[in-house]
Design an enzyme around this catalytic site. Sequence first.
Site, mmCIF file in Angstrom:
data_model
loop_
_atom_site.group_PDB
_atom_site.id
_atom_site.type_symbol
_atom_site.label_atom_id
_atom_site.label_comp_id
_atom_site.label_asym_id
_atom_site.label_seq_id
_atom_site.Cartn_x
_atom_site.Cartn_y
_atom_site.Cartn_z
ATOM 1 N N TYR A 134 63.546 73.403 -57.260
ATOM 2 C CA TYR A 134 62.508 74.280 -57.807
ATOM 3 C C TYR A 134 63.076 75.623 -58.271
ATOM 4 O O TYR A 134 62.341 76.605 -58.363
ATOM 5 C CB TYR A 134 61.400 74.494 -56.768
ATOM 6 N N ASN B 240 49.434 69.580 -53.649
ATOM 7 C CA ASN B 240 48.794 68.874 -54.762
ATOM 8 C C ASN B 240 49.325 67.448 -54.964
ATOM 9 O O ASN B 240 49.236 66.898 -56.052
ATOM 10 C CB ASN B 240 48.868 69.706 -56.041
ATOM 11 N N HIS C 49 54.406 65.347 -57.885
ATOM 12 C CA HIS C 49 55.202 66.109 -58.856
ATOM 13 C C HIS C 49 55.434 65.246 -60.085
ATOM 14 O O HIS C 49 55.524 64.020 -59.986
ATOM 15 C CB HIS C 49 56.565 66.476 -58.245
ATOM 16 N N GLU D 49 66.121 65.682 -63.386
ATOM 17 C CA GLU D 49 65.503 65.521 -62.059
ATOM 18 C C GLU D 49 65.787 64.142 -61.474
ATOM 19 O O GLU D 49 65.982 64.005 -60.264
ATOM 20 C CB GLU D 49 63.996 65.769 -62.157
HETATM 21 P P1 DAT Z 1 53.384 71.478 -61.908
HETATM 22 O O1 DAT Z 1 53.732 70.852 -60.568
HETATM 23 O O2 DAT Z 1 51.994 71.113 -62.349
HETATM 24 O O3 DAT Z 1 54.435 71.215 -62.967
HETATM 25 P P2 DAT Z 1 54.478 74.167 -61.719
HETATM 26 O O4 DAT Z 1 55.762 73.580 -62.221
HETATM 27 O O5 DAT Z 1 53.933 75.349 -62.435
HETATM 28 O O6 DAT Z 1 53.322 73.057 -61.669
HETATM 29 O O7 DAT Z 1 54.641 74.574 -60.181
HETATM 30 C C1 DAT Z 1 55.400 73.769 -59.310
HETATM 31 C C2 DAT Z 1 54.648 73.635 -58.005
HETATM 32 O O8 DAT Z 1 54.534 74.922 -57.397
HETATM 33 C C3 DAT Z 1 53.199 73.153 -58.155
HETATM 34 O O9 DAT Z 1 53.116 71.748 -58.196
HETATM 35 C C4 DAT Z 1 52.566 73.718 -56.922
HETATM 36 C C5 DAT Z 1 53.281 75.048 -56.750
HETATM 37 N N1 DAT Z 1 52.518 76.135 -57.384
HETATM 38 C C6 DAT Z 1 52.412 76.402 -58.716
HETATM 39 N N2 DAT Z 1 51.623 77.465 -58.940
HETATM 40 C C7 DAT Z 1 51.216 77.890 -57.717
HETATM 41 C C8 DAT Z 1 50.378 78.929 -57.250
HETATM 42 N N3 DAT Z 1 49.801 79.782 -58.091
HETATM 43 N N4 DAT Z 1 50.197 79.047 -55.912
HETATM 44 C C9 DAT Z 1 50.782 78.197 -55.031
HETATM 45 N N5 DAT Z 1 51.580 77.190 -55.410
HETATM 46 C C10 DAT Z 1 51.785 77.032 -56.718
HETATM 47 MG MG MG Z 2 56.393 71.850 -63.090
#
Ligand code: DAT
Ligand code: MG
Length: 137
Positions: free
Chosen positions: A49, A112, A115, A126
Site C-alpha cells: 500500500y 471493505n 481489494h 500486484e
Molecule cells: P480502493 O480499495 O477502492 O482502490 P483506495 O486505493 O483509495 O481504494 O484505498 C485503499 C484502501 O484504503 C481502501 O480499500 C480502504 C482504505 N481507505 C481508503 N480511503 C479510506 C478512508 N478515507 N478511510 C479509511 N480507510 C480508507
Molecule cells: Mg486502490
Amino acid sequence: MEETLAIVKPDAVAAGFVGKILSRIEEEGFRVRGLKMVHLREGEARLFYGVHRGKPFYESLVAFMTSGPVVAIALEREDGVAHWRRVMGVTDPASAAEGTLRSLYGTTVQRNAVHGSDSVENGVGEINFFFNTLEKT
Ligand code: DAT
Ligand code: MG
C-alpha cells in the site's frame, strides 16, 4: 485478456465469506490463475500500500491488513481490471451499489472486504508481488 489482483481482506476471511466471493468470481467469468492464503507482515503491507503512504488512513490500513490472513487471487478476464472493480463496488460499502461485494460483505470504508487493482500495469505488478512463476498458471 487482462490480469488483475483480487484480495479477500482479513474482515471477509474472518467472517467466512471466502467461498461466496470465489463463487462470484467464477459466476462473473473470471479465470483463477493463482490462489493462496497468506498472513501479511507489516513490511509487506506497507510496501503493497506504499502509494497511500502519508495519507491519514495509512497506518490503520496497514494494521488492518496485517490483522489476520488474506486470500490473494490472480484473476484473468476480458476487461478484467474494470470488471473486477465493478463487481467490488466503490471503496465505501455504504456508497457501494446493491449486489456489489463491498455492499454485501463490507462494513466500513476500511473493512471493505475486497481489494482490486486499479490499472492493468498495477494488476501485473500486484500479481507479481504475491505470486512467483510456479504459483501461477
Ligand atoms: P480502493 O480499495 O477502492 O482502490 P483506495 O486505493 O483509495 O481504494 O484505498 C485503499 C484502501 O484504503 C481502501 O480499500 C480502504 C482504505 N481507505 C481508503 N480511503 C479510506 C478512508 N478515507 N478511510 C479509511 N480507510 C480508507
Ligand atoms: Mg486502490
